[in-house]
Motif scaffolding. Sequence first.
Motif, PDB file in Angstrom:
ATOM      1  N   MET A 165      43.216  21.842  62.499  1.00  0.00           N
ATOM      2  CA  MET A 165      42.954  20.783  61.996  1.00  0.00           C
ATOM      3  C   MET A 165      41.532  20.018  62.593  1.00  0.00           C
ATOM      4  N   LEU A 171      40.867  18.186  65.602  1.00  0.00           N
ATOM      5  CA  LEU A 171      41.111  16.974  65.943  1.00  0.00           C
ATOM      6  C   LEU A 171      40.535  16.823  66.975  1.00  0.00           C
ATOM      7  N   ARG A 192      38.560  15.812  69.260  1.00  0.00           N
ATOM      8  CA  ARG A 192      36.990  15.428  69.670  1.00  0.00           C
ATOM      9  C   ARG A 192      36.034  15.364  70.816  1.00  0.00           C
ATOM     10  N   ARG A 242      36.455  17.516  57.555  1.00  0.00           N
ATOM     11  CA  ARG A 242      37.144  16.506  57.618  1.00  0.00           C
ATOM     12  C   ARG A 242      37.655  16.044  56.474  1.00  0.00           C
ATOM     13  N   ARG A 256      41.016  18.302  55.910  1.00  0.00           N
ATOM     14  CA  ARG A 256      42.104  17.949  56.296  1.00  0.00           C
ATOM     15  C   ARG A 256      42.484  16.673  55.444  1.00  0.00           C
ATOM     16  N   GLY A 257      43.828  17.002  55.347  1.00  0.00           N
ATOM     17  CA  GLY A 257      44.378  15.954  54.412  1.00  0.00           C
ATOM     18  C   GLY A 257      43.759  15.976  52.864  1.00  0.00           C
ATOM     19  N   MET A 263      48.634  17.697  58.114  1.00  0.00           N
ATOM     20  CA  MET A 263      49.412  17.896  59.182  1.00  0.00           C
ATOM     21  C   MET A 263      51.067  16.504  59.371  1.00  0.00           C
ATOM     22  N   PHE A 292      53.877  14.535  62.064  1.00  0.00           N
ATOM     23  CA  PHE A 292      54.213  14.476  63.702  1.00  0.00           C
ATOM     24  C   PHE A 292      55.202  14.396  64.318  1.00  0.00           C
ATOM     25  N   ALA A 322      53.778   7.500  64.451  1.00  0.00           N
ATOM     26  CA  ALA A 322      52.205   8.098  64.385  1.00  0.00           C
ATOM     27  C   ALA A 322      51.905   7.153  62.220  1.00  0.00           C
ATOM     28  N   ALA A 334      45.811   8.127  51.937  1.00  0.00           N
ATOM     29  CA  ALA A 334      46.123   9.287  51.893  1.00  0.00           C
ATOM     30  C   ALA A 334      45.651  10.340  50.695  1.00  0.00           C
ATOM     31  N   VAL A 389      41.417   9.147  49.663  1.00  0.00           N
ATOM     32  CA  VAL A 389      40.445   9.866  50.377  1.00  0.00           C
ATOM     33  C   VAL A 389      39.901  10.960  49.663  1.00  0.00           C
ATOM     34  N   HIS A 390      40.214  11.602  49.073  1.00  0.00           N
ATOM     35  CA  HIS A 390      40.064  12.998  48.546  1.00  0.00           C
ATOM     36  C   HIS A 390      39.991  12.945  47.371  1.00  0.00           C
ATOM     37  N   MET A 407      53.012  11.681  52.681  1.00  0.00           N
ATOM     38  CA  MET A 407      51.697  11.382  53.093  1.00  0.00           C
ATOM     39  C   MET A 407      50.745  12.429  52.931  1.00  0.00           C
TER      40      MET A 407
END
Lengths: 336, 361, 356
Positions: free
Chosen positions: C71, C73, C75, C101, C104-105, C110, C112, C118, C132, C135-136, C184
Amino acid sequence: MFAYIIRRIFAAAALLLVVSAVTFAIFFLLPRFAGETADQLAAQYIGKNPSPEAIAAVKKNLGFEQPLYTQYWHFLKGLVSGAEYKFGPEPATCHVPCFGYSFKNHLEVWPEMTSRIPVTISLAIGAAVLWLVSGITTGVISALKPRSVFDRLSMGVALAGVSLPVFFTGALLLTVFSYEWPILDNLHYVDFTEDPLMWARNLILPWISLAFLYSALYARLTRAGMLETMSEDYIRTARAKGLVERKVVVKHGLRSALTPIVTIFGMDLGLLLGGALITEQVFSLNGVGQFAVQAINDNDLPKVLGVTLLAAFFIVVCNLVVDLLYALVDPRVRLS
Amino acid sequence: MTDTQGATIPSPAPAPEREPLLKVTGLTRHFPIRGGLLRRQTGAVRAVDGIDFTVNAGETLGVVGESGCGKSTMGRLITRLDEPTGGKIQFEGTDITHLGVGAMRPLRRDIQMIFQDPYSSLNPRHTVGTIVSAPFRLQGVQPEGGVKKAVQDLLELCGLSPEHYNRYPHEFSGGQRQRIGIARALALKPKMIVADEPVSALDVSIQAQVVNLLDDLQQELGLTYLIIAHDLSVVRHVSDRVAVMYLGKIVEIADRDSLYRSPMHPYTNALMSAVPVPDPRRRQSGGRERILLKGDVPSPINPPSGCRFRTRCWKAQDVCASREPLLTALETGHQVACHFPERSEGNDGHSPENAPENQGS
Amino acid sequence: MTDLQKTPADSAPAPLGDPFLSVRDLRIHFDTDDGLVRSVDGVSFDLHKGRTLGIVGESGSGKSVTSLGIMGLHRSKRARISGEILLDGEDLIAAGPDRVRQLRGRELAMIFQDPLTAMHPYYTVGAQIIEAYRVHHPKATKKEARARAVEMLDRVGIPQPDRRLDDYPHQFSGGMRQRAMIAMALVNDPSLLIADEPTTALDVTVQAQILDLIRDLQEEFGSAVIIITHDLGVVAELADDILVMYGGKCVERGPAASLFDAPEHPYTWGLLGSMPRLDRELQERLVPVKGTPPSLINVPSGCAFHPRCPYAALTGGRSTSEVPVLTEAAPGHHAACHLAADERHRIFTEEIAPRL
C-alpha cells in the motif's frame, strides 16, 4: 444532549455556590478561629486607626454579632437584591449585585471591579489568540518532522519559554522596546472603542510577554498530542484512502489532537480573566489583577472577597463552556 | 495438593451424589444505567441474568459465548471481583455470594484467576520472583523450604527456568508471561482456577503449549477449572462439560462429547457451524451446512421477550416470544433451554440449511 | 449465504495472462536503536485478478508489514524498502509517493483488523465513505457521493443505509463497523483488496458473515484479494493460494488444497498440529511447536525455523548455516526446507498426517 447541558449548568452553579461559601468561610470564619474578636475583624474593614464608633457600625452593618449562616445568607441576598448600609452620615447603598462595600473608600466593590474588567479581558484575549496561533503551529510542525532542526530548535525555545517568568520577559521587552529603542513608549491602556489602533499598540508588549510563556506550553502539548494522534489507526485509514498528506494532518489528525487542548485552554483563559497579576503589574495595566493586589495591600477585605469570587466565576464559566464545546466536538460524549 | 481426594482423574460424568465444588444458582448481575436530569436509574444492563450450574471437583467446565454474553462478568462474580445483584454462589458448601473482602481472604487461596492479557496483568516493575511470590505475602503464608525455593519450584512446574526468578516481565514472550501468570495462580495450591480467555492473546503455536500445560497441571495437582473462552475448538479440547451462554443466560450445558456431537440448541448449532475449518475442500464440496445468523446480538438492556435467541432463530414460533424456555435435561447430563430443540422427540428437526431464508429479522 | 456453487478453482491451473500483482524479492527493513529489523526479507508472489491469496503467519512474521508495504504506507525514514511491487506492470517502489497515493484507495484498498480504531471517531460513517469516494472522484457532487455511499452500505448489508449513513462509528456494532469499513474500501471499485486480519476482532458468527461478504463481493467485482491472518481456518475459507511466512520470509507457498492436504514445510505442520480442530476427532494432546517465534533483529542463522524444528538434525548441519531456498516440491507448490522432498513426504505421511 439537552439533559447534559442542563446538568452541566446546574453543576457549574452549584460549584459557584460552594466556592462562595468556602471563600466566605475563609474571610469570616478563619479569623475567628485564629482568635480574632468581632471588633478586630471589623477594624480590618475600615483601615488604619479606626474609631470605636466606626467599628461598631461595621459590626452592625455586616452582622458580625449574628451567627455565621445568617451572615452568609445576607451576603447571598446582597448578590441578588443589593444591600443598605448605615455607615457614617448618610446611608450607603450597595446595588445589585452587591459583592461587598468598601467602608474604607465608601465605594461599592462591584462597579469598581467591573471597570477593570475590559483591561484584563483585552490582555487575556489578545495574548490567547497570539499563543494559540504560535503554539499550535509550532507544535504541529514539530510533530510532523520530529527530530528535525526545526523541532529541536523550537522545543529548545519552548523550554526557555516555560522556564522564564513573565516579570523577566516583560521587563526585558519594556527595557528594549520602550526605553532603549522607544518604538513603543508611553504605554497606557486605551479602550478599544476609543481607538483600536492605540489599543493594540499599547497592548502588544504585554501580549507578547504573556503569550511567550503559554505558547511554549501549548507547543509542547500540541506536539505530544499530534505525535500520538498521527500513530492512530484511523490516520492509517485516511492515508489508505489516498488522501493528500495535508488533509490527513489537518482534517484527521489535528481535530483529535486539539480536543484535549481545548480543555486546558479553557482553564488557562479562566485563570487569566481573574487577573494576570504579574503582567498587569509589570506593564502598569489597571486590570483586575492590579485591583486584587491593591486590595490585598490595603487590607480591604470586601474587595479581596469580591475579586476572589470574580476569579472563581470566570474559571467556572470557562470550564462550563469547555465542557459544552467538548460535547460539540466529540460525538461520543454527545450521543452517549 | 492431595487434599481433594479422588479428584486427580477428571471425570466427564460426575457422580451425582457428590457435593459439587462450586454451585451457582440464579446468579444475576445487572449494571444500572442512569439517565435524565437527575441521573436516576432508568434501566439495567442485564449482563448475567439468572444462571445455574455446578462444577465438580477435578473437572473442567468450559463456558463459551460471543462478546457481550456475560461470560466474563460471570467469571468475575464467581471469583468475587464483582458483587452479584442476586442469586447464590456456594463454594464447598459455603455461601460466598456476599462475603466481604476480609471474609473472602481465606477463600482466595482456594479460588484463583488467570487473565487473558499476559502483558497488562503482570506489573512491569516487579521481578518474576516478586510477582509469583505475591500470594504468599498477601496471605501471610510461609512455604516449606522458603519462598524462593517455592517460587522456583512453581516456575519449573510451569515450564519456566528457575533462573528466571530475578528477571522482569518484559524480557519474556507472551506465552512465557502467561506461564508466569499461571505460576502465580498456583502458588497457594488452589482448588479451583477460573481462567478468562487464557490463550486467546497468544500465537497459535504457543496456544497449544499453554493448553497442554493447563492439562498437565490438572492431572498433576487435581485442579478444577472454569475456563471461559470464545474459541469453541479450544473449549472442546480442554473441557469435560461445556456451557453455552447467550445474552446473559445459559442456553445449553452438557457433557463435552454430547454437546459437540449433537448440539440441541439452535444457537449452539449456529455457533459451531460458523467456526472456520482449516480444510478448503469442505467449502467446495458443500460438505458442510453453514448456518449464517443474521443481524447482531440484541441489547442486554432490552432483551427480547421469551426466548432471547428467537429474534435470530430460524425455528422461532409464537410460543418463543411469549414463554421463556427453561433449562431442562433432555438427556442425561444434557440440558437445553429451547422450545424446539434439535434431534429430540416430538420434533422432526427442521434442518437448518434452508433456514436463513425465512428469518424474520 | 452458503457457498455451494463456487467451482473448485484451486486445482485448476493458474489463469492465463500476466498477474495483476507481482511482488519480487520484497525486502522491508527498519533501522532502529536496537539494530536492523528485517521485517520482510525477500518475499515474492504473483496474484491474478479474481483470485485470493492468503498470507498466514504468527505475530512478527512480517505479514502485515508486507501488506502495508504494498500500500506504500511505510512512511518512516527509517524504513528501507527494496525489490519490486508490480501492479499491472507498474513498479510501485520505483513510482513517486504521489503516484502511489493516487493509486491508494482507487486501485489498492485495504481493510484493517479493528474497525473501531480504524474509523475516525469524530466523523460520521457516511462522511468517511463519502470522503474516500471524493478523493478519487473530485468532480462528483456531494449528492452523487452520498448516493454512492448509500449504495455501498446497502451492498454490504447494512439495513436502512440512508439513515445509518449519518451515524457515528461508535453507534455501530462491531460487525456493522467492519461492513462499513468494507464499503469504504470498495467505494472506488479497487482492483486489489488487502484485508489485514479482517475478522480477528469479531465474534465467530459475525466472522462467518464477514467472510461470506468478502467472498460474494469478490465474485461480483472480480478483484484480486490478499487476506492476511493468523487463522488457518479463515484462509481455508477464502484463499485460492496460500503463502506461509516465518521470520520475515516465505517458507511455503502453494494452492490452498495442496497446502492443507500435503503441507511441505515443518513449520506448516507445526501450525496445523497445534490448533485444535472441530472437524476432527478429539486428540488427547495438541502438538505444539516448541520455543517461541524468532526476534527479527537476531534472526537465527541458516533456516530461521531451525531452533524450533524437530527435524533440523536431519539436514546434516545445513539448517544452521545455509538459508534454504524456495523450491518447487509439487506443481505450483514451493517450500523452503533443507530436507529432501522425499524425506519430507515420508515424514509427513508417517508421522504428521496421522496426528492431524
